[in-house]
Design an enzyme around this catalytic site. Structure first.
Site, PDB file in Angstrom:
ATOM      1  N   LYS A  51       0.809  -1.230   0.000  1.00  0.00           N
ATOM      2  CA  LYS A  51       0.000   0.000   0.000  1.00  0.00           C
ATOM      3  C   LYS A  51       0.836   1.271   0.000  1.00  0.00           C
ATOM      4  O   LYS A  51       0.377   2.336  -0.425  1.00  0.00           O
ATOM      5  CB  LYS A  51      -0.931  -0.005   1.209  1.00  0.00           C
ATOM      6  CG  LYS A  51      -2.104  -0.960   1.099  1.00  0.00           C
ATOM      7  CD  LYS A  51      -3.145  -0.432   0.131  1.00  0.00           C
ATOM      8  CE  LYS A  51      -4.427  -1.245   0.192  1.00  0.00           C
ATOM      9  NZ  LYS A  51      -5.473  -0.706  -0.686  1.00  0.00           N
ATOM     10  N   SER A 305       0.991  -9.852  -0.624  1.00  0.00           N
ATOM     11  CA  SER A 305       0.742  -8.414  -0.571  1.00  0.00           C
ATOM     12  C   SER A 305       0.998  -7.768   0.778  1.00  0.00           C
ATOM     13  O   SER A 305       1.147  -6.540   0.854  1.00  0.00           O
ATOM     14  CB  SER A 305      -0.704  -8.122  -1.002  1.00  0.00           C
ATOM     15  OG  SER A 305      -1.612  -8.805  -0.150  1.00  0.00           O
TER      16      SER A 305
END
Length: 503
Positions: A51, A305
């Protein structure tokens, strides 16, 4: 439009703060599945998640005047940390609105980067709405977690790195999907340079917003989403990501909680890193793809991720991993209530390793067993059940029964003999002080609670099984209570696990 994104990806400034993460060859997984598998290690970013890329790229492209006023974001986790670190790098003020249910470890992580944390509401939607109010009141710039061109371009640098690190044969890339910013950026870059490579999204089966949108050919809002993989618990895919996905994403796979838990274990055994559920999502999809396509010798990449995992969730993950790997089966078996029946049943099971055995006397004729059995392969469960049925044992497969796995296996205790009008419901409560009190206060003294089982597995929500005694003439009143309570719920009165072991 595609070239616009490509230019943005090539011009991105993410490397002022983010790392070029390695693409690790997964030796053990490759050998086990007879394919060539690589893991893109976004868990190694400074905030342990991808992110950071999109957040920084968005903020670095804002003017100095806008930055000086400060930025704001709504997030319960990884996006919040990305914005906070980016703000620290750019030396600007940042406000992060987080739900009150956010675990303390995530709040502390955001504060450690110098951002101001505002706790508001119990859900992401509550936090997002309040953040928008502060945008209007204070003139702050809102940093969206996925529905923004610069954010998408920042995430697209992962696709660019993959092709830099892997120039050979490549069959498919598996990407976790929440709001869609990551898969939009990756798919845009991959399809521009290597259109023959499949880009496959992966979502939890209880939070498949992109899957539903592609099926409907328009964005849809899910009635509710599961919260185990909280990093991708999004009710509606972003507008910009959806437009990209319609033309650049080959398909979206749905995986269940058990498959995600098994993938967490796989990554740990491969890298000695514990990913969060969303971080292992893509690997769960990759494994499902291999099984479905029966592919051998394929070249496959999965994106890990993120690794912002609460330590106290590990017990729950471990519990569900064996089922996710199809190495454990759960069954409800009825045996005669007579001397020697246990021994006869164990002979019928044979050499299988029993992982769990729950029983309590119910009546003079029948006994109900909740049994866990270790498996060697995915087909062994069906063979065992067929074998038991051939010996005239009534068997119900509980392996995919959510209530049985989350509650019944922990509370098998026999039947009650004189309980009228019991209604059984499964709830998800926000993990915050006063949540249970809110439930009991709203119920008042109208009905008796006849059963209650609660499990905390380290998430923002706890799982509760409740039995309530409600006469038939008050069912409409009960329904109004459930609808106005504000907690997700499921009626479980017809669940065979309840009928066999508790009712």
């Amino acid at each position: 439009m595609e070239q616009t994104y490509i230019k943005k990806i090539l011009k991105t400034r993410v490397y002022e703060v983010a790392k070029k993460t390695p693409l690790d060859y997964a030796t053990n997984l490759s050998r086990r599945f007879n394919n060539h598998i690589w893991i893109k290690r976004e868990d190694l970013q400074p905030v342990f998640s991808f992110k950071l890329r999109g957040a920084y790229n968005k903020m670095a492209n804002l003017s100095e005047d806008i930055l000086a006023k400060g930025v704001i974001a709504a997030s319960a986790g990884n996006h919040a940390q990305g914005v906070a670190l980016s703000a620290a790098k750019l030396k600007i003020p940042a406000t992060i609105v987080m739900p009150k249910t956010t675990p303390e470890i995530k709040v502390a992580a955001v504060q450690s980067w110098g951002a101001e944390v505002v706790l508001h509401g119990t859900t992401y939607d509550d936090a997002s709405k309040y953040a928008q109010q502060l945008v209007e009141q204070q003139g702050l710039s809102y940093i969206h977690p996925y529905d923004d061109e610069d954010v998408i371009a920042g995430q697209g640098t992962i696709g660019m790195e993959i092709l830099h690190e892997h120039s050979g044969k490549l069959d498919a890339i598996f990407v976790p999907v929440g709001g869609g910013g990551l898969i939009a950026g990756v798919a845009t870059y991959i399809k521009y340079l290597r259109p023959e490579v499949k880009v496959i999204g992966v979502e939890p089966d209880d939070a498949g917003c992109l899957h539903a949108a592609l099926k409907a050919q328009e964005r849809v809002i899910l009635d509710q989403v599961g919260i185990f993989a909280d990093g991708v618990a999004v009710r509606q895919v972003g507008k910009l990501p959806f437009e990209i996905a319609r033309t650049h994403v080959d398909e979206v796979l749905l995986v269940n909680t058990d498959e995600i838990c098994a993938a967490i274990k796989d990554i740990f055994e491969e890298t000695r890193t514990i990913t969060e559920p969303a971080g292992a999502l893509a690997l769960a999809g990759l494994k499902q793809f291999i099984a479905r396509e029966n592919c051998n010798g394929c070249h496959l990449i999965t994106i890990a991720s993120g690794a912002n995992m609460n330590f106290d969730r590990l017990g729950y993950v471990t519990e569900r991993t064996e089922i996710g790997e199809k190495r454990e089966a759960l069954m409800a078996v009825t045996i005669p209530e007579r001397l020697g029946s246990f021994r006869q049943f164990c002979h019928a099971v044979g050499q299988h390793f029993i992982t769990e055995f729950n029983y309590r006397y119910a009546d003079d004729e029948k006994a109900y067993l909740f049994v866990g059995v270790r498996l060697n392969d995915g087909l062994e469960k069906d063979r065992l059940i067929a074998k038991l049925r051939d010996k005239e044992y009534p068997v119900i497969d509980m392996t995919d029964n959510e209530m049985a796995k989350s509650h019944i296996r922990h509370m098998v205790g026999g039947h009650t003999q004189s309980l009228a009008n019991e209604r059984l419901y499964r709830f998800e409560f926000p993990e915050r002080p006063g949540a249970l009190l809110h439930f009991l206060t709203r119920m008042g003294q109208r009905w008796n609670i006849s059963l209650f089982h609660y499990r905390n597995h380290g998430a923002a929500y706890g799982r509760i099984l409740v039995g309530i005694q409600v006469p038939d003439e008050q069912l409409n009143e009960l329904q109004n209570f459930l609808e106005n309570l504000g907690y997700p719920y499921w009626g479980e009165a017809n669940n065979p696990a309840y009928q066999l072991f508790l009712n």
